[in-house]
Scaffold this active site. Structure first.
Site, mmCIF file in Angstrom:
data_model
loop_
_atom_site.group_PDB
_atom_site.id
_atom_site.type_symbol
_atom_site.label_atom_id
_atom_site.label_comp_id
_atom_site.label_asym_id
_atom_site.label_seq_id
_atom_site.Cartn_x
_atom_site.Cartn_y
_atom_site.Cartn_z
ATOM 1 N N LEU A 1 0.832 -1.207 0.000
ATOM 2 C CA LEU A 1 0.000 0.000 0.000
ATOM 3 C C LEU A 1 0.869 1.261 0.000
ATOM 4 C CD1 LEU A 1 -2.810 -1.173 2.477
ATOM 5 C CD2 LEU A 1 -2.833 -1.221 -0.026
ATOM 6 N N SER A 2 2.121 1.085 -0.406
ATOM 7 C CA SER A 2 3.042 2.210 -0.615
ATOM 8 C C SER A 2 3.443 2.953 0.640
ATOM 9 C CB SER A 2 2.465 3.205 -1.608
ATOM 10 O OG SER A 2 2.586 2.691 -2.873
ATOM 11 N N SER A 3 3.783 2.198 1.680
ATOM 12 C CA SER A 3 4.323 2.873 2.860
ATOM 13 C C SER A 3 5.669 3.520 2.508
ATOM 14 C CB SER A 3 4.485 1.887 4.011
ATOM 15 O OG SER A 3 5.250 0.777 3.603
ATOM 16 N N SER A 4 6.426 2.937 1.582
ATOM 17 C CA SER A 4 7.729 3.529 1.222
ATOM 18 C C SER A 4 7.549 4.866 0.526
ATOM 19 C CB SER A 4 8.524 2.645 0.260
ATOM 20 O OG SER A 4 8.422 1.323 0.591
ATOM 21 N N ASP B 1 3.598 5.429 -7.370
ATOM 22 C CA ASP B 1 3.308 5.529 -5.931
ATOM 23 C C ASP B 1 3.542 6.930 -5.357
ATOM 24 O OD1 ASP B 1 2.775 2.883 -6.384
ATOM 25 O OD2 ASP B 1 4.545 2.128 -5.370
#
Ligand code: GLA
Length: 416
Positions: free
Chosen positions: A135-138, A198
């Site tokens: 979920l694109s925490s980075s 992202d």
């Protein structure tokens, strides 16, 4: 969404004061994302259609007078300190690479030419974007840290402010340029060869809109979702994405190989984006078998995104749902980035009345599925997925019913 009161009253301000002895000067919040359709198309110069979800990574920070960065990652209970002058020499946890990369590129790509120099900061990092779940925490961390480093210099990038203070300087840094910087940080400093989707959606999300992004020109359109009686439901397989990085880079290479081979007959193409299905069919048999499957999936997925956006605009949600299901089938059978757990989740979802569409989302090999579910069916969806997924895999899934929110913002603390 992120009103100052709600963030600071969450206890973030108290946490900050406890650690640094004074309130933060600002809080940056950057959302995670889920992609509705258009998977593995971004690095093929194609189209994507993601939304920002109401799960955020927050950085509360204040500038320092030296060039040190003092960080507390609350959720991991980790501290780190590094110097902007010698970032590589300090032994810091792996997540610091994101901040170091972003800091370096900000100085090189933005600040230098505008006559500014990075400043150190004291910061705490916290949030509720699940880590490593696709979920694109980075990207949320990259985007939030870029905005925070600018904030520490008293700068605010285009469209990122909530309540700009009088002594803040607005800097002409469009979201797409900031997203490119974040992508480079991940490519060059973290070693993941990811695309532009992202960080772009983390910056350009808009409440109740999805982002139709052309990953070549970076032109975009925020398309209204009109989901009044429909819910966006994300299911987390809770499977670690072990293969994600190596297989991801392999898929990229296979697509590039396909382009290279087809250039002998179509010299003007530079990516799969340039190939129509009609042209592709003429040459498909000439490609190695694996390359054939990969290229066909990408070419078809690009068309699916365009059809899905047209369907949504025409309020034809059933066609949109069918395209989501077809996207999953392609990712499972032709692109081969799904896994048993993702397939179990989508099979269960697609068999439930009231589910419009269900597919894996993100890089694959674990992580999450995205589902459009009629409001009245959410309860039964939740019960069935919980029960049947756990029975079949022995793993308990997490289910998030999400809202579609705004992109990243900096919120200046008027008290500081
Ligand atoms: C990851 C990457 C993105 C994109 C997706 C697949 O999330 O970071 O750039 O390639 O996988 O669509």
């Amino acid at each position: 969404m992120m009103q100052k009161e709600s963030i600071l009253s969450d206890g973030l301000e108290q946490e900050f004061i406890q650690r640094f002895g004074h309130p933060p000067e600002f809080v940056v919040s950057a959302p995670g994302r889920v992609n509705l359709i258009g998977e593995h198309t971004d690095y093929n110069d194609g189209y994507v259609f993601p939304v920002a979800i109401d799960k955020y990574l927050h950085i509360a920070a204040s500038p320092r007078t030296d060039r040190q960065v003092h960080l507390h990652a609350l959720d991991m209970d980790e501290k780190a300190i590094f110097s902007l002058d010698t970032p590589d020499e300090s032994k810091t946890p792996a997540w610091c690479k994101y901040l170091k990369g972003v800091a370096y590129l900000l100085q090189e790509m933005v600040l230098r030419e505008n006559g500014y120099t990075l400043k150190g900061m004291s910061a705490i990092i916290t949030g509720n974007v699940p880590i490593g779940a696709g979920l694109s925490s980075s990207a949320a961390l990259e985007v939030a840290s870029a905005i925070a480093f600018l904030g520490a210099c008293g700068l605010e990038a285009t469209n990122t402010g909530i309540n700009t203070k009088s002594n803040i300087t607005l800097i002409d840094l469009p979201p797409t340029k900031l997203a490119t910087l974040c992508q480079r940080a991940e490519n060059e400093f973290v070693g993941v060869n990811c695309g532009i989707m992202d960080p772009t959606i983390s910056l350009l999300g808009k409440t109740d809109h999805a982002l139709f992004l052309d990953c070549r020109s970076l032109e975009y359109k925020q398309v209204p979702l009109n989901l009044t009686d429909i819910r966006l439901v994300i299911c987390n397989t809770n499977v670690k994405r072990e293969l994600a990085t190596s297989e991801y880079n392999k898929r990229r290479a296979e697509c590039e190989r396909g382009v290279e081979i087809m250039q002998q007959w179509m010299p003007s193409i530079s990516s799969l984006r340039d190939v129509t299905l009609e042209d592709y069919k003429k040459y498909e048999a000439e490609l190695p078998q694996i390359t054939q499957k990969r290229c066909r999936y990408v070419i078809e997925e690009n068309t699916r995104v365009q059809s899905a956006v047209a369907a949504l605009t025409a309020k034809d949600i059933n066609t949109f749902g069918r395209l989501m299901n077809a996207s999953h089938a392609g990712l499972r059978d032709a692109y081969e980035v799904s896994c048993d757990e993702l397939n179990v989740l989508t099979d269960i979802a697609q068999s439930i009345d009231g589910v419009i569409g269900a597919r894996m989302t993100g890089a694959g090999f674990g992580g999450c599925t995205v589902n459009l579910v009629y409001k009245n069916s959410v309860k039964i969806f939740r019960n069935r997925v919980m029960k049947e997924y756990t029975q079949k895999t022995g793993i308990e899934p997490d289910i998030y019913v999400c809202s579609v929110g705004d992109g990243a913002r900096i919120n200046w603390n008027s008290q500081s």
